[in-house]
Design an enzyme around this catalytic site. Structure first.
Site, PDB file in Angstrom:
ATOM      1  N   ARG A  99       0.149   0.069  -7.054  1.00 41.92           N
ATOM      2  CA  ARG A  99      -0.862   0.070  -5.986  1.00 41.92           C
ATOM      3  C   ARG A  99      -0.579  -1.000  -4.927  1.00 41.92           C
ATOM      4  O   ARG A  99      -1.216  -1.014  -3.880  1.00 41.92           O
ATOM      5  CB  ARG A  99      -2.250  -0.149  -6.583  1.00 41.92           C
ATOM      6  N   TYR A 100       0.357  -1.907  -5.221  1.00 42.09           N
ATOM      7  CA  TYR A 100       0.646  -2.989  -4.280  1.00 42.09           C
ATOM      8  C   TYR A 100       1.925  -2.770  -3.469  1.00 42.09           C
ATOM      9  O   TYR A 100       2.158  -3.474  -2.492  1.00 42.09           O
ATOM     10  CB  TYR A 100       0.783  -4.322  -5.023  1.00 42.09           C
ATOM     11  N   ILE A 101       2.777  -1.860  -3.905  1.00 41.43           N
ATOM     12  CA  ILE A 101       4.057  -1.672  -3.216  1.00 41.43           C
ATOM     13  C   ILE A 101       4.091  -0.317  -2.520  1.00 41.43           C
ATOM     14  O   ILE A 101       3.358   0.607  -2.880  1.00 41.43           O
ATOM     15  CB  ILE A 101       5.244  -1.805  -4.199  1.00 41.43           C
TER      16      ILE A 101
END
Length: 865
Positions: free
Chosen positions: A123-125
């Site tokens: 979800r962060y990249i």
């Protein structure tokens, strides 16, 4: 599970083997599972180089592609429409593709293959397709489709990849009953190999790893089963006490590499002070060494005992026609290149059809408007009448068309708007038709010269995407590191000679030498037996030990000299031999095998020395000669099982050493390791030359003291040493020194007359000092004069020292250099001189042999005389 009717084992009967055949679900399900894992999970397809999960990821990314980055979590969720497994497997596969930096343009923390750090949560990249992927991976018009696992969507059977992607990225997978390990190769080299294949030329491709490092691919075997690639870290010497690792071997990271180094240090295989990991964008691991430890030897030890060197076994397995296929990387490249040619052909044929269709309708449109065929439909009241009227109006003008006019064509003509008809430009219409004809002609030309077109395609890929993708891994042949030569001697070896024990735990007994737990020990006893055994805490080898030492594998220079009595009262024999092939823990008899035999004299000579001994007989009967000398140099070196040469048939009282000998072997290469100021025969440091038994080393220090010594690995050297080389007794030494008493510079040339004696050639005065010294045949020097008040500075003076002064004694003062004030004296390059060759008798080689387990090696030896 035993079914009814199967034989059971009666407990009272003797046990018998029972075979139970599986049926039902056991018979079919395992085969189905194995086939599924092989075809749908672990092994890539040869057509596009993708495993199914990778192919579905790439297809999903194309579905979502709008030129902007997408959250990886979003891509993973979209892929789950096509992939029957969970999000974790998809995310892991996607990270692996992204870390290869070829198909996916990444943003955020995607992990680090150098350090082993994992990627951030999905979800962060973010990710999007790279320009390269969009260029070579996708073409919906030539893609074959199939229903997804749930039948709701369509997914590609294989993506039309027009590049040897499988070899560029590599692949690894473990299935049921088979596995695959295809190593990554260099992007540019793959393109060049594809071009060579299209040109009908031979090519060779070898791996190139993203972690760089060094690789020995001599056993690569084209990436097939049975091949081997050895990989090493790139280690260099930063200073005398520091090593730096700047590149990693494939399959490791900085964390695992450092762990392996620390474990080797704990086990005593290597010795280090501390490790610093400064890795960021580039690898930098600093290894600090304790004082006095050789950096060169430590580098070899790192390769021998840590993950700094490892071996990779490739295995080329791919899926073709739903079956596993084992092939080499060269064949993979040929098939990929041929497949690319066919895909390019299909693409051209589709484009040709599209352009011909455009040309056909553009021509129809021009006929329809230019000849005002549309007016023929004004009075028609039915649709059929309209179609027939247009068809009739077109007939006189369509002879040049390449295909017949269909009803579909006529319907399209009726859809042309009035506004377009009113603004129709005949010239522009013709220009469009001409442009289409040019494109059609160009595509036909490409189809006729398909190989040239494919070569141009690969050349474009290299030009557009090859920048920054040069080879990272250095290809080099490795020498095997002998672990026994580089291991740290971390324990001590002791011997109890009388009781016959050797080992590392006998601390109350006699100390022999330092050793390691991987060493072998060679032992000789008084009764003439020999044994080689592994170092252990305590081992019985035989009573009355006369010699024990660490055994050096492949040691062809250590020669054993002995004289033995055959039996209790038999004759005495002399022999020389070396030990190159044995079976561990087996006792060997060095005598003739008769009971009561004993050794009368024994010596172990690390450089093949041959001493002179005196034989003293017991007074008995009418023996006239009771004393004489024997030179071991006159005895041939034979096998250890040879009987030897007869010394005497009479009883020997004793054997005395009369004179130490020199080596009788071929010259030995000796190196000087400046980091630890020690000599070695292992190839570390600067090569000093090949030394025979009588050869000496010349040593000169800054104080003007000169001496010659016999080379020995135990020698220590002072830090003020300025000359260390093989001594040539005929070559003069030239020196310029400052005479402190006379306050002038002098030049002298001399030969060393007193071997082994330490002498000074600079006068003993507190202000005297050595300026330059040279061992060249024709040395040249330059004198820079200082500027004196009221005088012009004199020009520099070049001096040929050989012409300036003749050779005199070492104690001579020499000739005065100049009366002028000197600023500096420099040593220049010597004049050319052809040094006279030393002529030696040819020596024969002694063959290398190894220690073997379980069988006795060949004892045959070659004479050195």
């Amino acid at each position: 599970m035993i079914e009814e009717g199967d034989d059971l084992i009666n407990e009272q009967d003797e046990p018998q083997e029972t075979i139970t055949r599986v049926t039902g679900m056991y018979k079919d399900w395992f085969l189905d599972y194995a086939s599924y894992v092989i075809l749908e999970r672990a092994v890539p397809a040869i057509e596009d180089g993708f495993k199914p999960v990778q192919r579905r990821i790439m297809h999903s990314m194309k579905d979502l592609d709008d030129g902007r980055y997408n959250k990886v979590a979003n891509i993973v969720g979209h892929t789950m429409q096509y992939h029957p497994h969970g999000d974790a497997s998809i995310a892991d596969a996607m990270v692996q593709i992204g870390q290869k930096d070829l198909l996916i343009d990444t943003q955020g923390n995607w992990g680090n293959i150098l350090t082993g750090d994992g990627a951030a949560a999905s979800r962060y990249i973010e990710a999007r397709l790279s320009k390269f992927a969009l260029d070579v991976v996708y073409n919906p018009k030539i893609t074959e489709w199939q229903a997804s696992y749930d039948g709701r969507r369509k997914e590609p059977i294989n993506l039309p990849v027009m590049f040897p992607l499988l070899l560029a990225q590599g692949a690894e997978g473990i299935a049921v009953g088979l596995s695959t390990k295809i190593l990554p190769h260099n992007f540019i080299e793959l393109i060049e190999a594809s071009i060579k294949h299209l040109q009908g030329k031979r090519f060779t491709i070898v791996p190139d790893f993203p972690t760089a490092g060094i690789a020995d691919v001599s056993g690569y075997n084209d990436g097939m089963r049975g091949g081997k690639v050895r990989v090493r870290a790139k280690i260099s010497q930063l200073d005398k006490n520091t090593l730096v690792i700047t590149e990693l071997p494939f399959g490791t990271n900085t964390s695992s590499l450092i762990d392996s180094i620390l474990k080797a240090n704990e086990k005593g295989k290597i010795k280090i002070k501390k490790i610093e990991d400064n890795t960021a964008a580039q690898v930098e691991i600093l290894i600090h060494l304790p004082p006095g430890l050789s950096p060169d030897k430590t580098i070899d030890a790192l390769y021998a005992f840590t993950s700094c060197e490892s071996s990779i076994s490739p295995l080329g397995c791919v899926i073709e026609d739903n079956k596993p296929l084992f092939i080499g990387v060269s064949e993979m490249l040929r098939r990929s290149t041929d497949n690319t040619v066919q895909l390019l052909k299909q693409d051209l044929e589709i484009k040709l059809g599209e352009f011909e269709e455009q040309w056909h309708f553009a021509s129809l449109e021009r006929i329809f408007i230019e000849n005002r065929v549309y007016r023929d439909i004004e009075e028609e009241e039915t649709w059929e009448g309209v179609i027939q009227a247009i068809d009739k109006g077109l007939q006189p003008h369509i002879k040049h068309l390449k295909r017949a006019v269909t009803e579909e064509d006529i319907v399209r003509l009726t859809e042309i708007r009035i506004k377009r008809i009113s603004k129709f430009d005949i010239d522009k219409a013709q220009q469009k038709i001409d442009a289409l004809e040019e494109q059609i002609a160009q595509i036909k030309h490409h189809l006729e010269h398909l190989i040239d077109y494919a070569i141009a395609y690969f050349t474009r890929l290299k030009k557009e995407y090859g920048e920054g993708r040069e080879r990272k891994t250095e290809i080099r042949a490795f020498d095997d590191v002998d672990a026994t030569k580089v291991v740290i001697r971390n324990t001590k070896l002791y011997v109890n000679r009388e009781e016959g024990f050797v080992g590392t735990s006998l601390k109350r007994d006699e100390y022999v030498c330092d050793c390691s737990d991987i060493d072998d020990v060679i032992v000789f006893t008084k009764n003439g037996s020999m044994m080689i055994t592994k170092v252990d805490s305590k081992t019985f080898v035989g009573k009355d030990i006369i010699h024990v030492d660490v055994f050096k594998k492949r040691d062809k220079r250590t020669i054993y000299n002995l004289i033995y009595r055959d039996g209790k009262s038999g004759p005495s024999y002399i022999k020389r031999f070396n030990v190159t092939s044995i079976t561990r823990d087996r006792e060997y008899d060095l005598t003739n095998g008769n009971k009561g035999s004993a050794l009368l004299y024994f010596s172990a000579n690390p450089n093949g020395e041959a001493e002179v001994v005196t034989i003293l007989l017991r007074q008995a009967g009418s023996i006239k000669k009771l004393k004489w000398d024997i030179d071991f140099a006159d005895i041939l070196i034979k096998g250890r099982q040879s009987k030897g040469n007869l010394v005497t048939k009479y009883a020997i009282k004793k054997v005395e050493l009369k004179e130490k000998g020199v080596s009788t072997l071929k010259p030995r290469k000796i190196w000087f390791d400046d980091a630890v100021q020690r000599l070695n025969v292992d190839g570390r440091g600067e090569l000093l030359g090949e030394f025979r038994g009588e050869d000496k080393l010349l040593i000169i220090n800054q104080k003007g003291i000169v001496k010659t010594v016999t080379p020995d690995v135990t020698l220590h050297f002072d830090n003020d040493m300025i000359v260390l080389e093989k001594w040539n007794p005929k070559k003069p030494i030239s020196a310029i020194y400052y005479n402190g008493e006379r306050e002038l510079y002098y030049v002298k040339r001399f030969l060393i007359e007193n071997e082994g004696k330490e002498e000074s050639f600079v006068p003993e005065h507190e202000n005297s000092r050595l300026e330059i010294v040279s061992t060249d045949w024709l040395p040249m020097a330059e004198v820079e004069f200082a500027k004196e008040r009221g005088k012009d500075r004199k020009d520099n003076l070049e001096i040929n020292l050989e012409e300036f002064i003749s050779i005199k004694g070492i104690s001579a003062i020499g000739n005065q250099l100049t009366k002028d004030k000197v600023k500096q004296i420099n040593l220049l390059d010597p004049l050319p001189f052809e040094e006279p060759e030393e002529v030696h008798a040819d020596d024969l080689e002694v063959f290398d042999e190894d220690i073997v387990e379980g069988e006795e090696g060949d004892d045959s030896q070659t004479s050195l005389f």
